[in-house]
Design a protein around this motif. Structure first.
Motif, mmCIF file in Angstrom:
data_model
loop_
_atom_site.group_PDB
_atom_site.id
_atom_site.type_symbol
_atom_site.label_atom_id
_atom_site.label_comp_id
_atom_site.label_asym_id
_atom_site.label_seq_id
_atom_site.Cartn_x
_atom_site.Cartn_y
_atom_site.Cartn_z
ATOM 1 N N ASP A 105 4.339 3.340 -37.049
ATOM 2 C CA ASP A 105 4.201 2.578 -38.289
ATOM 3 C C ASP A 105 5.299 1.535 -38.401
ATOM 4 O OD1 ASP A 105 2.969 2.197 -40.961
ATOM 5 O OD2 ASP A 105 4.919 2.926 -41.678
ATOM 6 N N ARG A 106 6.504 1.931 -38.046
ATOM 7 C CA ARG A 106 7.656 1.007 -38.143
ATOM 8 C C ARG A 106 7.501 -0.185 -37.203
ATOM 9 N NH1 ARG A 106 10.894 -2.370 -37.547
ATOM 10 N NH2 ARG A 106 13.169 -2.250 -37.433
ATOM 11 N N TYR A 107 7.004 0.049 -35.992
ATOM 12 C CA TYR A 107 6.926 -1.012 -34.995
ATOM 13 C C TYR A 107 5.504 -1.545 -34.796
ATOM 14 C CZ TYR A 107 11.765 -0.049 -34.019
ATOM 15 O OH TYR A 107 13.130 0.101 -34.149
ATOM 16 N N ASN A 108 4.605 -1.151 -35.698
ATOM 17 C CA ASN A 108 3.242 -1.690 -35.716
ATOM 18 C C ASN A 108 2.535 -1.508 -34.370
ATOM 19 O OD1 ASN A 108 0.885 -2.889 -36.488
ATOM 20 N ND2 ASN A 108 1.731 -4.947 -36.766
ATOM 21 N N ILE A 109 2.374 -0.246 -33.993
ATOM 22 C CA ILE A 109 1.645 0.126 -32.776
ATOM 23 C C ILE A 109 0.418 0.911 -33.234
ATOM 24 C CG2 ILE A 109 1.822 1.174 -30.485
ATOM 25 C CD1 ILE A 109 4.879 1.101 -30.826
ATOM 26 N N PRO A 110 -0.672 0.233 -33.573
ATOM 27 C CA PRO A 110 -1.790 0.881 -34.277
ATOM 28 C C PRO A 110 -2.455 2.017 -33.525
ATOM 29 C CG PRO A 110 -2.393 -1.342 -33.552
ATOM 30 C CD PRO A 110 -0.921 -1.204 -33.361
ATOM 31 N N LEU A 111 -2.640 1.887 -32.214
ATOM 32 C CA LEU A 111 -3.315 2.946 -31.481
ATOM 33 C C LEU A 111 -2.490 4.223 -31.461
ATOM 34 C CD1 LEU A 111 -5.572 4.057 -29.792
ATOM 35 C CD2 LEU A 111 -4.630 2.901 -27.796
ATOM 36 N N LEU A 112 -1.177 4.112 -31.284
ATOM 37 C CA LEU A 112 -0.315 5.291 -31.317
ATOM 38 C C LEU A 112 -0.353 5.938 -32.700
ATOM 39 C CD1 LEU A 112 1.742 7.185 -30.059
ATOM 40 C CD2 LEU A 112 3.543 5.522 -30.614
ATOM 41 N N LYS A 113 -0.384 5.109 -33.733
ATOM 42 C CA LYS A 113 -0.452 5.648 -35.103
ATOM 43 C C LYS A 113 -1.755 6.421 -35.300
ATOM 44 C CE LYS A 113 -0.002 4.336 -39.973
ATOM 45 N NZ LYS A 113 0.220 3.214 -40.920
ATOM 46 N N GLU A 114 -2.864 5.885 -34.808
ATOM 47 C CA GLU A 114 -4.145 6.579 -34.933
ATOM 48 C C GLU A 114 -4.129 7.913 -34.203
ATOM 49 O OE1 GLU A 114 -7.765 4.502 -34.141
ATOM 50 O OE2 GLU A 114 -6.981 2.612 -34.909
ATOM 51 N N LEU A 115 -3.568 7.926 -33.007
ATOM 52 C CA LEU A 115 -3.499 9.174 -32.250
ATOM 53 C C LEU A 115 -2.669 10.221 -32.985
ATOM 54 C CD1 LEU A 115 -3.006 7.776 -28.635
ATOM 55 C CD2 LEU A 115 -5.044 8.864 -29.566
ATOM 56 N N CYS A 116 -1.583 9.776 -33.597
ATOM 57 C CA CYS A 116 -0.740 10.705 -34.357
ATOM 58 C C CYS A 116 -1.491 11.230 -35.586
ATOM 59 C CB CYS A 116 0.550 10.017 -34.793
ATOM 60 S SG CYS A 116 1.678 9.620 -33.436
ATOM 61 N N GLU A 117 -2.207 10.351 -36.265
ATOM 62 C CA GLU A 117 -3.002 10.782 -37.417
ATOM 63 C C GLU A 117 -4.032 11.827 -36.997
ATOM 64 O OE1 GLU A 117 -4.513 7.987 -40.353
ATOM 65 O OE2 GLU A 117 -3.388 6.393 -39.390
#
Length: 509
Positions: A105-117
């Motif tokens: 979220d901090r570094y705006n990496i959307p795919l990694l954020k989705e995987l974490c969600e």
């Protein structure tokens, strides 16, 4: 970074970039975190994170130094983030899922954020629901927020846990938002947790980010001159070192049309190529020249599939000039069977005019092929023919969709699992060309529905790629594995999505 090594074979995009991260070759950025220093590549950081891209611009213009200090992350978390940036994989995702979500979220990496969600959505319990709800609200995780709110509506006991009390004390604003969502009108999607979307539907994947980097020229540090007029193309040394070392020390590329070279670079950056039959020969020659065997194999496959009287001469020239024995054999065999027609084509005249020495070699090969005994047609005494001849004709019948011939050949002993030089079976060919009755015939005679070719593609992959809805349905009913992955990790659904086979996508979902 031993524990962070990416999974992927050399030659694949993620495998090559993972090896680049491990080797640190051509590294031009230093990341400082918790007293440690990690080497990275400006091009990759700029491609995967808009936040880091902006920081790199600032640090370069203001101080001339390419050192970035990371103060809001632990060293091991940064290792995982870097691994994901280079490979689209975080080997210890579950261990550091909360920290990785915050970093994404901090570094705006959307795919990694989705995987974490998605990972957090799978591990919700009454005990941890409050914590996950706070994270979802504070980090604006839309999908995770919906799942956790539905969970809390269905499990009122969450409000009696120590985790909820702790959230009230430590995160009052987040709790207020959670309460507002709990009393709002429930979603029509129900209370069950939604399964994570297919990887092919995710945004911000490695291939997309690197293609955008190539097209924008952001952070480019190499300027290649291409073609006679020296057209310029801005590229990135890190990608050349990782994927195509033969180009890493070159300033000018001669003997390749700019449009062809652009397709080569697209493959270098994404592992994909939008190949067209008319240019496949030129791309193959460039792929051989720049040591890109996977791209050369794909071009050869396309040329093989498009082989005809009109294309035979040009294909033979490409095959002989680039030492492709399988393609040479196929082209020469076709020319020997249809010599008068082929030698009347524009392709043959061009071969004589522009590639005289190669044309002489082709003539010699055709002469030798013509002197060999020709395979006999299917006849009542077919059982007396060698097994190799039966198997060869089985593949040809599958390519032509000749169902009756398939039945005769199988009845007299042809091997239903025989393979060509690409390890494609008759079922591969029938599925690829959309011959539903031929597919039925082969399956009823014991053809393995999930058999793999040289590229680990199944018949279902082939049918999905060509958009053959009926064949896809037949294969699925016969037990085809729709989650099977080829040697680049692509499922049939992924391939259908990439080339917009929407009706096939609906069947595969």
């Amino acid at each position: 970074m031993a524990e962070s090594l990416p999974v992927g074979s050399r030659g694949s995009l993620s495998g090559d970039l993972g090896a680049l991260l491990e080797s640190r070759e051509a590294a031009d950025v230093t990341l400082e975190v918790s007293g440690s220093r990690m080497s990275a590549h400006k091009a990759i950081l700029a491609a995967r994170s808009p936040v880091l891209r902006a920081e790199l611009r600032d640090v370069t213009t203001d101080s001339g130094s390419l050192t970035i200090r990371i103060s809001d992350m632990k060293e091991e978390v940064l290792r995982q983030v870097l691994c994901f940036m280079y490979t689209d994989q975080a080997p210890r995702l579950r261990t550091y899922v909360v920290h990785l979500l915050v970093a994404a979220d901090r570094y705006n990496i959307p795919l990694l954020k989705e995987l974490c969600e998605d990972t957090l959505a799978k591990i919700i319990t009454t005990a941890n629901a409050s914590t996950i709800a706070v994270i979802a609200v504070k980090r604006s995780c839309a999908k995770l927020k919906e799942v956790i709110i539905n969970f809390m509506r269905a499990h009122n006991e969450v409000l009696a846990t120590s985790g909820w009390e702790d959230a009230i004390v430590r995160h009052p604003r987040a709790v207020a938002e959670i309460c507002r969502l709990l009393v709002a009108k429930p979603s029509k999607k129900g209370t069950e947790q939604s399964p994570p979307p297919d990887v092919e539907q995710r945004r911000g994947c490695l291939e997309e980010d690197l293609l955008a980097l190539l097209e924008s020229g952001e952070a480019a540090d190499v300027m290649l001159r291409v073609g006679r007029r020296g057209g310029r193309l801005a590229v990135h040394r890190a990608l050349l070192v990782a994927r195509c070392p033969a180009l890493a020390a070159v300033a000018r590329v001669k003997g390749v049309r700019p449009a062809v070279f652009a397709e080569v670079m697209r493959f270098v950056y994404t592992g994909k190529a939008a190949l067209e039959p008319d240019s496949a020969g030129e791309v193959l020659a460039a792929a051989e020249r720049f040591s890109l065997p996977e791209l050369a194999d794909r071009c050869e496959q396309l040329l093989m599939e498009g082989l005809s009287i009109e294309t035979a001469a040009a294909t033979a020239v490409v095959a002989v000039a680039n030492s492709r024995p399988a393609l040479t054999s196929a082209a020469v065999e076709l020319i020997s069977r249809h010599a008068p027609q082929v030698m009347g084509t524009d392709g043959w005249r061009a071969a004589l005019r522009d590639h005289t020495e190669v044309a002489v070699r082709i003539c010699s090969l055709v002469s030798a092929a013509a002197a060999a005994p020709a395979p006999a047609a299917v006849s009542p005494d077919i059982s007396t023919k060698p097994a190799e001849d039966l198997n060869w004709r089985l593949l040809q019948a599958a390519k032509d969709g000749a169902v009756e011939e398939l039945r005769v050949l199988l009845a007299v002993g042809a091997d239903v699992e025989t393979r060509d030089e690409y390890r494609k079976t008759a079922l591969h060919w029938a599925a690829e060309r959309g011959y539903g009755k031929a597919v039925d015939c082969l399956l009823s005679n014991g053809a393995e529905v999930n058999t793999r070719d040289r590229w680990q593609l199944t018949p279902l992959h082939r049918a999905a790629e060509r958009g053959h809805q009926d064949v896809v349905t037949v294969l699925l009913e016969a037990g085809a594995d729709k989650s099977a992955m080829d040697n680049r990790g692509r499922t049939p659904l992924y391939i259908a999505k990439v080339i917009n086979r929407w009706q096939v996508m609906d069947i595969l979902r």
